[in-house]
Design a protein around this motif. Structure first.
Motif, PDB file in Angstrom:
ATOM      1  N   SER A 122      38.908  49.090  41.782  1.00 30.69           N
ATOM      2  CA  SER A 122      39.272  49.808  40.574  1.00 30.69           C
ATOM      3  C   SER A 122      40.791  49.934  40.578  1.00 30.69           C
ATOM      4  O   SER A 122      41.344  50.764  41.295  1.00 30.69           O
ATOM      5  CB  SER A 122      38.621  51.197  40.548  1.00 30.69           C
ATOM      6  OG  SER A 122      39.009  51.905  39.398  1.00 30.69           O
ATOM      7  N   PRO A 123      41.493  49.099  39.810  1.00 35.36           N
ATOM      8  CA  PRO A 123      42.956  49.022  39.922  1.00 35.36           C
ATOM      9  C   PRO A 123      43.638  50.352  39.614  1.00 35.36           C
ATOM     10  O   PRO A 123      43.255  51.068  38.698  1.00 35.36           O
ATOM     11  CB  PRO A 123      43.340  47.959  38.880  1.00 35.36           C
ATOM     12  CG  PRO A 123      42.083  47.179  38.635  1.00 35.36           C
ATOM     13  CD  PRO A 123      40.963  48.151  38.809  1.00 35.36           C
ATOM     14  N   THR A 128      48.943  46.267  39.814  1.00 36.52           N
ATOM     15  CA  THR A 128      48.088  45.890  40.949  1.00 36.52           C
ATOM     16  C   THR A 128      48.123  44.383  41.141  1.00 36.52           C
ATOM     17  O   THR A 128      47.928  43.623  40.189  1.00 36.52           O
ATOM     18  CB  THR A 128      46.651  46.360  40.712  1.00 36.52           C
ATOM     19  OG1 THR A 128      46.614  47.795  40.750  1.00 36.52           O
ATOM     20  CG2 THR A 128      45.718  45.818  41.782  1.00 36.52           C
ATOM     21  N   ALA A 142      37.071  43.340  39.471  1.00 34.63           N
ATOM     22  CA  ALA A 142      37.599  44.619  39.003  1.00 34.63           C
ATOM     23  C   ALA A 142      36.473  45.424  38.366  1.00 34.63           C
ATOM     24  O   ALA A 142      35.680  44.887  37.589  1.00 34.63           O
ATOM     25  CB  ALA A 142      38.720  44.396  37.995  1.00 34.63           C
ATOM     26  N   LEU A 147      41.542  43.753  35.123  1.00 28.26           N
ATOM     27  CA  LEU A 147      42.552  43.123  35.959  1.00 28.26           C
ATOM     28  C   LEU A 147      42.556  41.639  35.609  1.00 28.26           C
ATOM     29  O   LEU A 147      41.567  40.945  35.844  1.00 28.26           O
ATOM     30  CB  LEU A 147      42.225  43.331  37.441  1.00 28.26           C
ATOM     31  CG  LEU A 147      43.292  42.886  38.445  1.00 28.26           C
ATOM     32  CD1 LEU A 147      44.561  43.723  38.279  1.00 28.26           C
ATOM     33  CD2 LEU A 147      42.763  42.997  39.874  1.00 28.26           C
ATOM     34  N   GLN A 152      35.328  41.005  35.861  1.00 27.90           N
ATOM     35  CA  GLN A 152      35.487  42.425  35.541  1.00 27.90           C
ATOM     36  C   GLN A 152      34.183  43.006  35.018  1.00 27.90           C
ATOM     37  O   GLN A 152      33.450  42.332  34.294  1.00 27.90           O
ATOM     38  CB  GLN A 152      36.564  42.597  34.460  1.00 27.90           C
ATOM     39  CG  GLN A 152      37.906  42.019  34.819  1.00 27.90           C
ATOM     40  CD  GLN A 152      38.823  41.873  33.613  1.00 27.90           C
ATOM     41  OE1 GLN A 152      38.922  42.782  32.795  1.00 27.90           O
ATOM     42  NE2 GLN A 152      39.476  40.728  33.504  1.00 27.90           N
TER      43      GLN A 152
END
Length: 337
Positions: A122-123, A128, A142, A147, A152
């Motif tokens: 989880s950025p 990131t 992600a 991301l 994702q």
């Protein structure tokens, strides 16, 4: 290739029930367990045997890097990741970044050094960087926040914020504010954008005095609410997560504001305590467990080489209306009547 969500849909049960059944948990009702096994057989579901066969090339460990393990939302995400990973024979190392890019970077470096099989992340922000992992062929998925360049699993959080704010408007609240997370965190940005879009759609002017951006913790929510209450008239609040909601409720109680009657509140995430307060809290329930389970499935597919193109899965949240967003008669007015 069938996924764990396909099995859940075929069996008419939750993803969590499928995971518990396939992990051999005795707590699953025998009838439900039979339905899950039958659905898995019909769909030809396999818990990523190819990924298992490849794990000898690197550690049979997945890294899960989330922003706050104390947040019930991320606790559920973590459980979803762990349950699916366990089915496939992997262990999960949990890392807590605290929304700190430096701390997140250290965990990403650790994942490279320890040669983990894959990372669910989880950025913490827009900067990131997972280039070192991808450069070594370590897949990354992600979760909750986007991301670029990797798979994702997200929630349509902007639409959920639109619906939550529109609900407050329909409920008769006139001066609606928003307490959201820090700048640069996509979920915080999206929830604010949804709030503003709902005001615009209803022909309501947005009042910058009633918007506060703060950290995703109770202290931040309390501080932000005190500031909003001082800034101008406010009788409704959209709150971006359940940790902030604790602080919001504390600030309202200290100010003598009655929940629902004086200030209507809708908060993201259906925390376990949300139905225990009086009146119960109206929430935007996000499918946190499913987010984690799907992220783990995508990661295992990457490890097994089952896919090459970037996959983005977007799930929907659900508004659960309760007493905190319903105006109740003022006891004093009732007595006078």
């Amino acid at each position: 290739m069938a996924t764990i969500t396909d099995v859940a849909a075929r069996a008419g049960v939750s993803v969590a029930t499928v995971s518990r059944t396939l992990n051999g948990k005795a707590t699953v009702d025998p009838e439900l367990a039979a339905r899950v096994r039958a659905a898995a057989a019909e769909l030809g579901y396999q818990p990523n045997g190819l990924a298992r066969s490849l794990r000898k090339r690197r550690t049979a460990v997945l890294a899960l890097i989330i922003s706050d393990v104390a947040n019930p939302f991320f606790t559920s995400v973590a459980r979803g990741v762990e349950d699916v990973a366990l089915i496939a024979g992997y262990s999960v190392v949990l890392c807590n970044s605290d929304e700190d890019l430096d701390k997140e970077r250290r965990y990403l470096d650790m994942a490279v050094e320890e040669r983990v099989a894959g990372v669910v992340l989880s950025p913490s922000g827009e900067t990131t960087n997972v280039g070192a992992l991808l450069g070594r062929g370590t897949p990354v998925v992600a979760v909750d926040r986007p991301l670029p360049g990797v798979d994702q699993v997200l929630v349509n959080t902007r639409l959920a914020a639109v619906e939550a704010t529109a609900h407050l408007i329909r409920s008769g609240y006139q001066h609606i504010g928003c307490v959201t997370g820090p700048v640069g965190i996509r979920t915080a940005d999206d929830r604010l954008a949804g709030y503003l879009a709902a005001l615009a759609a209803a022909g309501r002017p947005d009042d910058p005095r009633l918007v506060r951006r703060t950290d995703y913790r109770a202290e931040g929510g309390q501080r932000a609410t005190v500031e909003v209450l001082r800034a101008g008239p406010v009788d409704g609040l959209l709150v971006a997560n359940s940790a902030q909601a604790i602080g919001v409720l504390e600030a309202l109680r200290s100010a003598g504001s009655r929940l629902g009657t004086d200030v209507g509140v809708v908060a993201f995430d259906d925390a376990p305590w949300a139905t225990l307060i009086d009146p119960p809290l109206t929430v935007v329930a996000q499918p946190a467990y499913e987010l984690g389970a799907l992220a783990a499935e995508l990661l295992l597919d990457r490890i097994g080489g089952a896919t090459s193109e970037v996959t983005v899965r977007t799930l929907e949240a659900r508004l659960i209306e309760r007493g905190s967003s319903r105006r109740s008669p003022d006891p004093a007015d009732t007595a006078r009547g």
